[in-house]
Design a protein around this motif. Structure first.
Motif, mmCIF file in Angstrom:
data_model
loop_
_atom_site.group_PDB
_atom_site.id
_atom_site.type_symbol
_atom_site.label_atom_id
_atom_site.label_comp_id
_atom_site.label_asym_id
_atom_site.label_seq_id
_atom_site.Cartn_x
_atom_site.Cartn_y
_atom_site.Cartn_z
ATOM 1 N N LEU A 48 0.890 -1.136 0.174
ATOM 2 C CA LEU A 48 -0.013 0.105 -0.035
ATOM 3 C C LEU A 48 0.820 1.302 0.110
ATOM 4 O O LEU A 48 0.269 2.212 -0.543
ATOM 5 C CB LEU A 48 -0.929 -0.102 1.125
ATOM 6 N N ILE A 49 1.901 1.230 0.834
ATOM 7 C CA ILE A 49 2.793 2.349 0.906
ATOM 8 C C ILE A 49 3.806 2.637 -0.650
ATOM 9 O O ILE A 49 3.724 3.536 -0.916
ATOM 10 C CB ILE A 49 3.751 2.181 1.665
ATOM 11 N N ASP A 50 3.830 1.406 -0.939
ATOM 12 C CA ASP A 50 4.620 1.451 -2.511
ATOM 13 C C ASP A 50 3.599 2.039 -3.568
ATOM 14 O O ASP A 50 4.470 2.832 -4.437
ATOM 15 C CB ASP A 50 5.163 0.083 -2.692
ATOM 16 N N GLU A 51 2.296 1.712 -3.439
ATOM 17 C CA GLU A 51 1.452 2.318 -4.676
ATOM 18 C C GLU A 51 1.657 3.769 -4.113
ATOM 19 O O GLU A 51 1.348 4.569 -5.313
ATOM 20 C CB GLU A 51 0.109 1.891 -4.273
ATOM 21 N N ARG A 52 1.267 4.342 -3.030
ATOM 22 C CA ARG A 52 1.293 5.790 -2.670
ATOM 23 C C ARG A 52 2.643 6.615 -3.044
ATOM 24 O O ARG A 52 2.787 7.660 -3.381
ATOM 25 C CB ARG A 52 1.081 6.018 -1.036
ATOM 26 N N MET A 53 3.896 5.846 -2.699
ATOM 27 C CA MET A 53 5.390 6.443 -3.287
ATOM 28 C C MET A 53 5.188 6.417 -4.797
ATOM 29 O O MET A 53 5.916 7.702 -5.221
ATOM 30 C CB MET A 53 6.319 5.608 -2.846
ATOM 31 N N THR A 54 4.704 5.560 -5.418
ATOM 32 C CA THR A 54 4.487 5.732 -6.896
ATOM 33 C C THR A 54 3.781 7.060 -7.326
ATOM 34 O O THR A 54 4.128 7.696 -8.371
ATOM 35 C CB THR A 54 4.268 4.430 -7.568
ATOM 36 N N ALA A 55 2.744 7.115 -6.757
ATOM 37 C CA ALA A 55 1.954 8.212 -7.037
ATOM 38 C C ALA A 55 2.449 9.324 -6.802
ATOM 39 O O ALA A 55 2.167 10.334 -7.578
ATOM 40 C CB ALA A 55 0.516 7.920 -6.481
ATOM 41 N N TYR A 56 3.080 9.452 -5.774
ATOM 42 C CA TYR A 56 3.746 10.617 -5.168
ATOM 43 C C TYR A 56 4.695 11.125 -6.349
ATOM 44 O O TYR A 56 4.819 12.370 -6.627
ATOM 45 C CB TYR A 56 4.334 10.645 -3.938
ATOM 46 N N VAL A 57 5.758 10.116 -6.566
ATOM 47 C CA VAL A 57 6.415 10.449 -7.664
ATOM 48 C C VAL A 57 6.032 11.101 -8.998
ATOM 49 O O VAL A 57 6.398 11.847 -9.492
ATOM 50 C CB VAL A 57 7.694 8.981 -8.064
ATOM 51 N N GLY A 58 5.064 10.366 -9.317
ATOM 52 C CA GLY A 58 4.227 10.681 -10.821
ATOM 53 C C GLY A 58 3.732 12.030 -10.564
ATOM 54 O O GLY A 58 3.651 12.875 -11.468
ATOM 55 N N LEU A 110 4.825 14.399 -8.651
ATOM 56 C CA LEU A 110 6.094 15.341 -8.494
ATOM 57 C C LEU A 110 6.688 15.582 -10.038
ATOM 58 O O LEU A 110 7.125 16.661 -10.294
ATOM 59 C CB LEU A 110 7.010 14.828 -7.407
ATOM 60 N N VAL A 111 6.998 14.451 -10.363
ATOM 61 C CA VAL A 111 7.589 14.551 -11.873
ATOM 62 C C VAL A 111 6.862 14.746 -13.009
ATOM 63 O O VAL A 111 7.258 15.451 -13.988
ATOM 64 C CB VAL A 111 8.452 13.264 -12.162
ATOM 65 N N GLY A 112 5.509 14.441 -12.873
ATOM 66 C CA GLY A 112 4.491 14.698 -13.915
ATOM 67 C C GLY A 112 4.762 13.896 -15.034
ATOM 68 O O GLY A 112 5.084 14.021 -16.189
ATOM 69 N N CYS A 113 4.548 12.411 -14.687
ATOM 70 C CA CYS A 113 4.521 11.261 -15.664
ATOM 71 C C CYS A 113 3.661 10.247 -15.222
ATOM 72 O O CYS A 113 2.750 10.300 -14.118
ATOM 73 C CB CYS A 113 5.887 10.834 -15.669
ATOM 74 N N ASP A 114 3.602 9.318 -16.139
ATOM 75 C CA ASP A 114 2.417 8.222 -16.079
ATOM 76 C C ASP A 114 2.675 7.454 -14.963
ATOM 77 O O ASP A 114 3.966 7.214 -14.542
ATOM 78 C CB ASP A 114 1.984 7.720 -17.176
ATOM 79 N N PRO A 115 2.048 6.487 -14.389
ATOM 80 C CA PRO A 115 2.281 5.500 -13.466
ATOM 81 C C PRO A 115 3.435 4.411 -13.873
ATOM 82 O O PRO A 115 4.333 4.287 -12.929
ATOM 83 C CB PRO A 115 1.092 4.797 -13.021
ATOM 84 N N VAL A 116 3.578 4.267 -15.121
ATOM 85 C CA VAL A 116 4.725 3.247 -15.381
ATOM 86 C C VAL A 116 5.939 4.003 -15.353
ATOM 87 O O VAL A 116 7.181 3.375 -14.691
ATOM 88 C CB VAL A 116 4.522 2.518 -16.754
#
Length: 227
Positions: free
Chosen positions: A33-43, A45-51
């Motif tokens: 669950l935390i990992d999903e939120r980290m990916t979303a946070y990075v997305g 911040l950087v402005g990119c898609d989930p992949v």
């Protein structure tokens, strides 16, 4: 190594526990669950898609030790904002563990939590387990100045902050690699071999004094012998 094959642990004055996958079962998989939120946070911040965000996140983890360290180094991310966001997860997977609460209460001496998470998240998890008032302190990532386990300096600083004699301390952790610095300081080490460790433990075997699949059962066996 079982408790019966171990030396006398009456010299232990401080019992130090990792939090995630140590004080609750790895099957809870809160990190997913935390990992999903980290990916979303990075997305965001950087402005990119989930992949793309996931690839960046994992690169930061690989190159900087943690995703947070990479974000701080490359983007100047506020660690408190990041940690508050990624730890904002439901904890319904974590159940009250009366047997663990009892076992920890029976341990003689001091009891602390040493976690790469933050205090707010750790306290929420401990409350769910029933351990909310069981520990003297939670030494978290903020107290480590954002240099997480297994950095040796973080262990030494934790001992200095709480006046812990490593030779009279036991550290329990589910990640075998995180036991090496503890053992180097002179701590007794317990590896919770519950499947959360993805890497082989062979490299770290010299730094493991005890192995247990379940912390609760191990502690009950131990405190029964101490009685």
């Amino acid at each position: 190594m079982s408790v019966h094959a171990s030396p006398d642990l009456s010299h232990i004055e401080a019992w130090i526990f990792d939090l995630d996958n140590t004080l609750y079962p790895a099957s809870c998989d809160l990190f997913a669950l935390i990992d999903e939120r980290m990916t979303a946070y990075v997305g965001r911040l950087v402005g990119c898609d989930p992949v793309q965000a996931r690839a960046i996140q994992k690169r930061y983890f690989r190159d900087h030790g943690t995703t947070l360290s990479g974000l701080m180094a490359l983007h100047g991310t506020d660690p408190r904002h990041f940690l508050g966001d990624v730890h904002d997860i439901a904890l319904d997977r974590v159940e009250h563990d009366a047997r663990l609460v009892e076992a920890i209460a029976r341990l003689p001496g001091r009891k602390l939590v040493f976690t790469n998470g933050d205090v707010d998240y750790a306290q929420r998890v401990l409350d769910r387990i029933g351990l909310g008032t069981s520990f003297e302190a939670i030494h978290d990532i903020h107290a480590m100045d954002y240099v997480p386990k297994p950095a040796p300096a973080s262990y030494a600083a934790m001992c200095a902050r709480w006046d812990i004699d490593p030779a009279a301390a036991l550290f329990a952790e589910d990640m075998a690699r995180n036991l090496k610095p503890a053992k180097a300081l002179g701590m007794t080490t317990l590896w919770i071999n519950n499947g959360s460790e993805q890497a082989s433990d062979e490299e770290f075997a010299p730094y493991i004094d005890y192995r247990a699949a379940h912390l609760t059962d191990w502690l009950h066996e131990l405190t029964g012998e101490m009685a």
